[in-house]
Design an enzyme around this catalytic site. Structure first.
Site, PDB file in Angstrom:
ATOM      1  N   HIS A 132      -7.075   0.230   6.416  1.00  0.00           N
ATOM      2  CA  HIS A 132      -6.591  -1.288   6.845  1.00  0.00           C
ATOM      3  C   HIS A 132      -6.715  -1.668   8.481  1.00  0.00           C
ATOM      4  O   HIS A 132      -7.012  -2.592   8.870  1.00  0.00           O
ATOM      5  CB  HIS A 132      -5.298  -1.564   6.307  1.00  0.00           C
ATOM      6  CG  HIS A 132      -5.437  -1.729   4.784  1.00  0.00           C
ATOM      7  ND1 HIS A 132      -5.891  -2.530   4.171  1.00  0.00           N
ATOM      8  CD2 HIS A 132      -4.808  -0.729   3.803  1.00  0.00           C
ATOM      9  CE1 HIS A 132      -5.912  -2.424   2.852  1.00  0.00           C
ATOM     10  NE2 HIS A 132      -5.139  -1.423   2.550  1.00  0.00           N
ATOM     11  N   SER A 137       0.657  -1.216  -0.024  1.00  0.00           N
ATOM     12  CA  SER A 137      -0.014  -0.218  -0.021  1.00  0.00           C
ATOM     13  C   SER A 137       0.835   1.384   0.009  1.00  0.00           C
ATOM     14  O   SER A 137       1.831   1.405   0.489  1.00  0.00           O
ATOM     15  CB  SER A 137      -0.968  -0.022   1.204  1.00  0.00           C
ATOM     16  OG  SER A 137      -1.735  -0.967   1.232  1.00  0.00           O
TER      17      SER A 137
END
Length: 541
Positions: free
Chosen positions: A468, A350
């Site tokens: 997340h 990410s």
């Protein structure tokens, strides 16, 4: 080239390969939801308004009023007005849409006069005596309770805004749910320019209704493959802004061996995913997005032990703030575990989109404080006046290394000044120079601090991290120069992060983050910040 490839090529906005080298790619995830490449005020419907008939704003207002005010049992005119409104709304320009949304929020809000009357009636009712035995109540008590129930029901109805009926009717109308999503995108655009209470209330109500109507139970998980229709593949190409799809070969690779693509579909929004996720099946957790995108040949699926989520894209700006990604990730994990039991690790690669913005702001504020303290040092009343805000951005050894580096004397006097000047250099020249090794440790350490310590209203300051972490992931590793694209350097100094979903702890980690703000991370991440003082973290309330 087969017919499908030709159709996708002709109809899609395939990104040109502006940079052929492996070092140039966009960062791996958009900011959690919606797609960061799209203007929240625009949708596919709005971008092509020329295809809709020209209408007058007054007519669309009249159709909206009729759709709200006509009794529900008059089915035919009710449907006719909704059809006219739907077509008319899509034919309006942005300013007219803004005006109509304001009218909807202001003129069709809660009828507060009726609410006050009902509240007075409610307060005037005689309170019934407490009864432990239902059978012991007499006719008089039953009458009092009936009055309470009737007034409470009327209060509940009165507290609903008048536009609630309009939304319910639109949702039941074919194509109405997609129109509501478009309308909310326009509403969010209006709110960004004019944040007023009635618009906030309208957004809050519509968001709650969309969350209900788009519950996981109503969504279909669909694996997107090359065998899907050309129109669906066209939408994947058009919406994918995380890692733009450069050509047909790139698209086929992402849907082929060693790759998976899953999307959430809704029957009322036919032919396009609301959100989709791209997965790479690898032997190990990747540390560079270039390795993922240029994995040639791909890892044989039978040898893969890691499912790496490298792109999550929300396709509808009007669904901003509705966390469909949380349910999508969990469903995909369940599906992969069932079909590929040898996959043991579920992780992401990410971006850290807010890191450089935070760091440059921190460097600028500390340099300003240092300058102020130097100028005021001669006045006893000001000595140390700014010390409470001073932070040790650089460790002593980092300061010394930067100042003594070959570029130090040319761009500043202190380590902070040198670092700021380098990071603000034109075209991110620092990332291609000899100072990379000098900046590596301080940037990684400060990035770990940003992810682990910086908060905003109890949440992680970085939006991707917050997404997340609230979904139950932990921070496993940060990777140096993992995204060497121009955007990656500018947003996060080229650093990317691996979040890992440990299946036995997903719910535990999610709840501890949501309830207590606890961030779970590997010992390596904590090692970066072990000597950091508490006042080196920033909390924004």
């Amino acid at each position: 080239m087969n017919k499908k490839g030709l159709a996708v090529l002709m109809r899609s906005r395939v990104r040109p390969p502006a940079n052929q080298g492996r070092q140039h790619f966009p960062p791996s995830e958009s900011l959690p939801f919606p797609n960061s490449s799209m203007d929240p005020s625009r949708s596919d419907d709005h971008q092509e308004t020329s295809s809709w008939p020209s209408v007058m704003l007054k007519d669309v207002k009249d159709w909206m009023h009729a759709s709200i005010s006509i009794p529900a049992h008059r089915i035919e005119p009710f449907d006719s007005n909704l059809e006219k409104f739907s077509l008319g709304y899509l034919g309006l320009d942005q300013e007219d849409r803004k005006e109509l949304i304001f009218v909807l929020a202001r003129d069709y809000d809660v009828n507060r006069a009726r609410v006050r009357d009902l509240m007075q009636q409610y307060l005037g009712l005689e309170h019934p005596p407490a009864m432990s035995d239902r059978q012991s109540s007499g006719p008089e008590e039953e009458g009092i309770l009936t009055a309470f129930y009737r007034t409470e029901r009327n209060l509940r109805d009165a507290l609903k805004p008048m536009y609630s009926l309009f939304f319910e009717r639109l949702n039941a109308y074919p194509g109405g749910l997609k129109l509501l999503v478009v309308l909310r995108a326009d509403l969010l655009s209006s709110l960004a320019k004019e944040n007023i209470p009635c618009l906030r209330a309208l957004d809050s109500y519509l968001k709650e209704k969309l969350i209900t109507w788009l519950s996981p139970a109503s969504l279909e998980l669909h694996q997107i493959t090359w065998d899907d229709s050309a129109s669906l593949l066209e939408k994947i190409v058009a919406y994918e802004a995380v890692h733009p799809i450069r050509n047909l070969l790139d698209l086929k690779r992402r849907l082929g061996v060693g790759r998976r693509c899953f999307g959430y579909m809704h029957p009322a929004i036919y032919g396009e995913p609301l959100i989709f996720i791209e997965v790479a099946l690898l032997k190990d957790v990747a540390v560079s997005i270039q390795d993922v995108l240029w994995d040639e040949p791909p890892t044989p699926e039978c040898e893969a032990s890691c499912a790496l989520f490298y792109s999550i894209t929300s396709t509808q700006p009007g669904l901003s703030g509705i966390n469909l990604g949380k349910f999508l990730i969990k469903r995909v994990i369940e599906l992969l575990r069932r079909d590929m039991p040898h996959i043991m690790t579920f992780a992401t690669l990410s971006p850290i989109p807010g890191f450089m913005q935070w760091l440059l702001s921190k460097l600028a504020s500390q340099l300003k404080l240092a300058k102020t303290e130097t100028e005021d040092s001669s006045t006893s009343s000001h000595i140390g006046s700014g010390s409470v805000f001073r932070e040790n951005i650089l460790l002593p050894e980092e300061e010394k290394m930067i100042v003594n580096s070959s570029v130090g004397s040319a761009v500043g006097k202190s380590g902070l000044e040198i670092m700021e000047n380098l990071l603000r250099s034109t075209n991110s020249e620092w990332a291609k120079s000899d100072c990379l090794d000098v900046l590596k440790h301080p940037l990684l350490r400060l990035c770990a601090r940003y992810l682990l310590k910086e908060r905003k209203r109890g949440k992680a300051l970085d939006p991707v991290a917050n997404f997340h972490l609230q979904n139950g992931a932990m921070i496993e590793r940060i990777n140096w120069m993992a995204d060497q694209s121009e955007k990656g350097i500018q947003q996060s100094a080229g650093i990317m992060v691996n979040y890992v979903y440990r299946l036995d702890h997903i719910e535990e980690y999610a709840q501890s983050f949501i309830n207590e703000g606890c961030i779970h991370a590997s010992p390596d991440l904590h090692e970066y910040v072990k000597d950091m003082k508490d006042n080196n973290s920033t909390v924004i309330n």
